[in-house]
Design a protein around this motif. Structure first.
Motif, short mmCIF file in Angstrom:
data_model
loop_
_atom_site.label_atom_id
_atom_site.label_comp_id
_atom_site.label_asym_id
_atom_site.label_seq_id
_atom_site.Cartn_x
_atom_site.Cartn_y
_atom_site.Cartn_z
N VAL A 9 -15.91 13.59 66.52
CA VAL A 9 -15.25 12.48 65.84
C VAL A 9 -14.80 11.49 66.92
O VAL A 9 -14.16 11.89 67.89
CB VAL A 9 -14.04 12.99 65.02
CG1 VAL A 9 -13.37 11.85 64.26
CG2 VAL A 9 -14.45 14.10 64.07
N VAL A 64 -11.17 11.26 68.88
CA VAL A 64 -10.41 12.48 68.55
C VAL A 64 -11.17 13.68 69.08
O VAL A 64 -12.39 13.68 69.10
CB VAL A 64 -10.25 12.58 67.01
CG1 VAL A 64 -9.86 13.96 66.58
CG2 VAL A 64 -9.26 11.55 66.51
N PHE A 76 -12.24 17.06 68.18
CA PHE A 76 -12.34 17.97 67.03
C PHE A 76 -13.15 19.19 67.44
O PHE A 76 -12.64 20.30 67.45
CB PHE A 76 -13.00 17.24 65.86
CG PHE A 76 -12.80 17.90 64.52
CD1 PHE A 76 -13.40 19.11 64.23
CD2 PHE A 76 -11.99 17.30 63.56
CE1 PHE A 76 -13.20 19.72 63.00
CE2 PHE A 76 -11.78 17.92 62.34
CZ PHE A 76 -12.40 19.12 62.06
N THR A 119 -8.88 18.27 54.45
CA THR A 119 -8.78 17.17 55.42
C THR A 119 -9.56 17.49 56.68
O THR A 119 -10.09 16.60 57.34
CB THR A 119 -7.31 16.97 55.84
OG1 THR A 119 -6.49 17.24 54.71
CG2 THR A 119 -7.04 15.57 56.35
N TYR A 120 -9.55 18.75 57.04
CA TYR A 120 -10.18 19.15 58.29
C TYR A 120 -11.59 19.71 58.09
O TYR A 120 -12.11 20.43 58.92
CB TYR A 120 -9.29 20.15 59.04
CG TYR A 120 -7.98 19.52 59.45
CD1 TYR A 120 -7.92 18.71 60.57
CD2 TYR A 120 -6.83 19.67 58.68
CE1 TYR A 120 -6.74 18.07 60.93
CE2 TYR A 120 -5.64 19.05 59.03
CZ TYR A 120 -5.60 18.25 60.16
OH TYR A 120 -4.43 17.62 60.51
N ASN A 171 -3.24 30.63 63.67
CA ASN A 171 -2.41 30.26 64.82
C ASN A 171 -3.27 30.32 66.08
O ASN A 171 -3.72 31.39 66.47
CB ASN A 171 -1.22 31.22 64.91
CG ASN A 171 -0.23 30.78 65.96
OD1 ASN A 171 -0.29 29.65 66.45
ND2 ASN A 171 0.67 31.68 66.33
N LYS A 172 -3.48 29.17 66.68
CA LYS A 172 -4.31 29.10 67.90
C LYS A 172 -3.64 29.82 69.07
O LYS A 172 -2.43 29.72 69.25
CB LYS A 172 -4.49 27.63 68.29
CG LYS A 172 -5.78 27.02 67.80
CD LYS A 172 -5.72 25.52 67.97
CE LYS A 172 -6.15 25.07 69.35
NZ LYS A 172 -6.29 23.60 69.43
N VAL A 173 -4.43 30.50 69.86
CA VAL A 173 -3.91 31.22 71.02
C VAL A 173 -4.80 30.90 72.22
O VAL A 173 -6.01 30.78 72.08
CB VAL A 173 -3.90 32.75 70.80
CG1 VAL A 173 -3.20 33.45 71.93
CG2 VAL A 173 -3.24 33.10 69.49
N TRP A 174 -4.19 30.78 73.36
CA TRP A 174 -4.94 30.50 74.58
C TRP A 174 -4.75 31.67 75.55
O TRP A 174 -3.65 32.20 75.67
CB TRP A 174 -4.47 29.18 75.20
CG TRP A 174 -5.16 28.86 76.47
CD1 TRP A 174 -4.60 28.81 77.71
CD2 TRP A 174 -6.55 28.53 76.65
NE1 TRP A 174 -5.56 28.50 78.64
CE2 TRP A 174 -6.76 28.32 78.02
CE3 TRP A 174 -7.64 28.43 75.78
CZ2 TRP A 174 -8.01 27.98 78.54
CZ3 TRP A 174 -8.88 28.10 76.30
CH2 TRP A 174 -9.06 27.87 77.67
N GLY A 189 4.66 29.83 58.35
CA GLY A 189 4.78 28.47 58.91
C GLY A 189 3.57 28.04 59.72
O GLY A 189 3.57 26.96 60.30
N SER A 190 2.55 28.90 59.76
CA SER A 190 1.34 28.52 60.49
C SER A 190 0.43 27.69 59.58
O SER A 190 0.42 27.88 58.37
CB SER A 190 0.59 29.76 60.96
OG SER A 190 1.30 30.35 62.00
N PRO A 191 -0.35 26.79 60.16
CA PRO A 191 -1.21 25.94 59.34
C PRO A 191 -2.46 26.69 58.86
O PRO A 191 -2.65 27.85 59.21
CB PRO A 191 -1.58 24.81 60.30
CG PRO A 191 -1.50 25.44 61.63
CD PRO A 191 -0.46 26.50 61.57
N PHE A 243 -5.55 25.61 59.53
CA PHE A 243 -6.70 25.11 60.29
C PHE A 243 -6.44 25.24 61.79
O PHE A 243 -5.29 25.33 62.22
CB PHE A 243 -6.95 23.62 59.96
CG PHE A 243 -5.79 22.74 60.36
CD1 PHE A 243 -4.73 22.54 59.49
CD2 PHE A 243 -5.74 22.15 61.61
CE1 PHE A 243 -3.64 21.76 59.88
CE2 PHE A 243 -4.66 21.36 62.00
CZ PHE A 243 -3.60 21.16 61.12
N ILE A 245 -8.38 23.34 65.09
CA ILE A 245 -9.52 22.58 65.61
C ILE A 245 -9.47 22.59 67.14
O ILE A 245 -8.50 23.03 67.74
CB ILE A 245 -9.55 21.13 65.07
CG1 ILE A 245 -8.37 20.31 65.59
CG2 ILE A 245 -9.61 21.11 63.55
CD1 ILE A 245 -8.52 18.81 65.35
#
Lengths: 134, 330
Positions: free
Chosen positions: B216, B219, B221, B232-233, B250-253, B281-283, B285, B287
């Motif tokens: 995109v 952005v 993505f 939306t995503y 929940n994204k983790v690195w 409370g996690s979304p 999505f 990206i």
């Protein structure tokens, strides 16, 4: 000999008295109150739930208008963010940041107060978060 | 004062003498006497949680003085019979100067019989270290398994060593699922599988996440895992009929689980991590997922919690390789 002992004990007593009279004032958080009067935010970082930065560019800090403007990447989870303030020496932040902060209410930016080293000057900064547009 | 000093001084030589004498009474070193018997020892070689389908590896050392005889057989009995791939190595290993393990055949190939795995020695052997690989069977899931190692010598002596119990994890694991944008893009945590659009329509109720790759402008993505509910995503994605579930992500690195990543990092995700996970409370999505990153996921009904690890990504083919550890909530 007795003379020496007397002399020594007098010396120690004086030292102890001096040590007790020295004042190192601390605040309610146990932090040293100093003479510094500077009161500003020097740097700002915003981390996502994966502890990676979510900023798209450096945050803009206006120490006169007392604002921090930060743009976060498209798709950032606004409910789980970790703001990080760098402050001038000896200053502290109120309220304290203890964990994740919810920034999803973009219309009502959060406010943080910087308290100077002498704890007498307080400046309220407004943290404006915007999300990168498509 | 002076008298006291003199007294003290006169004591000193005597004190020194006593000290000197006691210091000289060093115990003589003696070469330890070798116990005249068959002896054994075991170490566990694998670390981390024990997952069904993986091995638990041990090294079993046995030795007997040459004057007493030689080794006849070695046996391991597991409290729960191992899967078919369970074996006791018929080689004895030693490490050479370059740090490589070199094996020497000492017996016949091991035989599994019920809970027991046996190696019969065919060479004149008085000392050997055999490796035991216990392939964790599905029947052991969530249970505890223990092992009894035993050996027999030609003089009739036997010896045994107990290991365990070891808890077998409740988690399930699947490795290297290939996901591809607009193709094998529909991920089911329940099935721990990836479906194409047609198969996704027939399994619509089980689809928790959609994989997509988008470039995109302005952005970042790129590679994304998005629940079907987060429209939306999902730009340009036409969801198969009925695919509409939500999920928490929940994204983790830098959480490179050893089992999933198979890299040098000694990090293990265990049952307890899923039990204590809080994704409220996690979304729905995530990206901009990169290689060697991951995401915690909880299904909409809260029945499953999973960790999806991204092994590799490919921007040109718009695809990625993912591995999943999944825990079923009680």
């Amino acid at each position: 000999m007795v003379k020496y002992i007397k002399l020594m004990s007098t010396l120690f007593f004086t030292l102890a008295l001096v040590a007790c009279n020295e004042e190192f004032p601390i605040d309610e958080d146990g932090l040293l109150i100093t003479t510094r009067t500077q009161c500003y935010v020097s740097n700002f970082e915003m981390l996502g739930s994966d502890f990676q930065t979510v900023r798209t560019k450096a945050a803009v800090i206006d120490t006169v208008a007392q604002t921090v403007n930060v743009e976060v990447a498209y798709g950032t989870d606004l409910k789980n963010l970790y703001p990080q303030f760098s402050l001038v020496t000896d200053a502290k932040l109120d309220p304290k940041i203890t964990g994740k902060v919810d920034f999803s209410d973009l219309a009502n930016p959060k406010k943080y107060t910087v308290v100077s080293g002498n704890r007498k000057i307080k400046k309220e900064y407004t943290l404006n978060v915007t999300v990168q547009k498509l | 004062m002076k008298i006291m000093n003199y007294k003290l001084l006169s004591c000193l030589p005597l004190l020194s003498l006593v000290l000197l004498m006691s210091a000289c009474e060093d115990e003589q070193y003696a070469v330890p006497t070798l116990p005249q018997e068959l002896r054994n020892d075991v170490i566990k070689r694998t670390l981390g949680p024990n997952l069904v389908g993986l091995n638990i590896e041990f090294a079993y050392g046995i030795a007997i003085p040459k004057s007493l005889g030689k080794l006849v057989s070695a046996e391991v009995e597991a409290s729960i019979a191992g899967a078919e791939a369970t074996y006791l190595d018929n080689k004895s290993y030693s490490t050479n100067g370059s740090g490589q393990d070199v094996g020497v055949d000492v017996g016949s190939k091991s035989v599994n019989s019920g809970n027991k795995t046996t190696v019969t020695f065919t060479k004149d052997t008085i000392a050997a270290t055999l490796r035991y690989f216990y392939r964790i069977p599905a029947s052991a899931k969530g249970k505890e398994v223990s092992f009894t190692f035993s050996a027999k010598a030609s003089n009739g002596q036997t010896v045994s060593y107990k290991m365990g119990p070891y808890k077998i994890a409740e988690m399930d694991m699947v490795l290297d699922l290939a996901v591809k944008d607009n193709d094998a893009a529909y991920i089911s945590i329940e099935d721990m599988a990836v479906y194409g659009p047609a198969a996704a329509a027939t399994n619509a109720a089980k689809i928790d996440l959609v994989y997509l790759y988008r470039v995109v402008p302005n952005v970042t993505f790129l590679h994304a895992l998005v629940a079907p509910s987060a429209k939306t995503y999902l730009p340009g994605v036409t969801l198969p009929a009925g695919v509409s579930k939500s999920a928490k992500i929940n994204k983790v690195w830098a959480l490179r689980d050893f089992h999933l990543a198979r890299l040098q990092y000694g990090i293990y995700i265990d049952d307890v991590d899923f039990q204590q996970l809080d994704l409220s409370g996690s979304p729905d999505f995530a990206i901009n997922l990169k290689a060697e990153s991951g995401a915690w996921v909880e299904t909409a009904d809260g029945k499953y919690r999973a960790y999806i690890y991204v092994n590799s990504i490919d921007n040109t083919t718009k695809s990625a390789k993912i591995s999943i550890k999944r825990y079923t909530m009680k």
